[in-house]
Motif scaffolding. Structure first.
Motif, mmCIF file in Angstrom:
data_model
loop_
_atom_site.group_PDB
_atom_site.id
_atom_site.type_symbol
_atom_site.label_atom_id
_atom_site.label_comp_id
_atom_site.label_asym_id
_atom_site.label_seq_id
_atom_site.Cartn_x
_atom_site.Cartn_y
_atom_site.Cartn_z
ATOM 1 N N ARG A 5 37.035 48.074 44.474
ATOM 2 C CA ARG A 5 36.463 47.712 43.178
ATOM 3 C C ARG A 5 37.247 46.535 42.621
ATOM 4 N N LYS A 7 37.619 43.997 39.309
ATOM 5 C CA LYS A 7 37.317 43.735 37.899
ATOM 6 C C LYS A 7 37.356 42.234 37.658
ATOM 7 N N THR A 8 36.289 41.739 37.060
ATOM 8 C CA THR A 8 36.254 40.330 36.695
ATOM 9 C C THR A 8 36.451 40.217 35.193
ATOM 10 N N THR A 9 36.885 39.045 34.747
ATOM 11 C CA THR A 9 37.238 38.879 33.337
ATOM 12 C C THR A 9 36.446 37.782 32.638
ATOM 13 N N ARG A 118 32.691 42.227 34.589
ATOM 14 C CA ARG A 118 32.195 43.510 35.102
ATOM 15 C C ARG A 118 33.180 44.089 36.108
ATOM 16 N N GLU A 119 32.919 45.333 36.495
ATOM 17 C CA GLU A 119 33.588 45.895 37.662
ATOM 18 C C GLU A 119 32.585 45.851 38.799
ATOM 19 N N ARG A 120 32.987 45.256 39.908
ATOM 20 C CA ARG A 120 32.101 45.084 41.058
ATOM 21 C C ARG A 120 32.586 45.916 42.226
ATOM 22 N N LYS A 121 31.628 46.395 43.015
ATOM 23 C CA LYS A 121 31.950 47.094 44.263
ATOM 24 C C LYS A 121 31.856 46.099 45.413
#
Length: 128
Positions: A5, A7-9, A118-121
């Motif tokens: 996972r 996390k983008t900012t 978002r949090e990406r998989k």
């Protein structure tokens, strides 16, 4: 298959995930490494990881080609992110040798965020 996972900012950013990918498969074997994201507004690319200005130039070029302010029909307001995802693609494949992706000297694996934060998989698979 391994899931990581990320996390983008920012709404748009290039996040170097090479170390995350290597950690995910550490101690496992395979000959081919495949990295995939199941999202429609981000991408996965391999490009230069040494100079961060390269990825900034790429993000700015994508913004010029696919501006966010264009009057798209999609009501969520993120059509530019969907189009940029198509342009970058959602996966990369590389040889895997000696416990690491076989990347060039300057290459890294990047999650390209176009609709964050978002949090990406990201799914990482080793294939024999």
């Amino acid at each position: 298959m391994f899931e990581i996972r990320i996390k983008t900012t920012q709404r748009a950013e290039a996040k170097n995930i090479t170390d995350d990918v290597v950690r995910a498969v550490q101690g496992n074997t395979g000959r081919i490494l495949h990295v995939f994201t199941p999202h429609t507004t981000c991408g996965i690319v391999i490009n230069e990881g040494a100079d961060p200005h390269v990825m900034q130039d790429i993000l700015e070029a994508l913004d010029r080609m696919v501006p966010s302010g264009y009057p798209y029909k999609h009501v969520e307001g993120n059509s530019d992110a969907h189009i940029k995802s198509i342009l970058t693609g959602c996966s990369v494949t590389t040889p895997f040798t000696m416990g690491a992706p076989s990347l060039g000297t300057w290459q890294g694996i990047f999650l390209m965020e176009f609709d964050g934060p978002r949090e990406r998989k990201v799914y990482v698979t080793l294939i024999e």
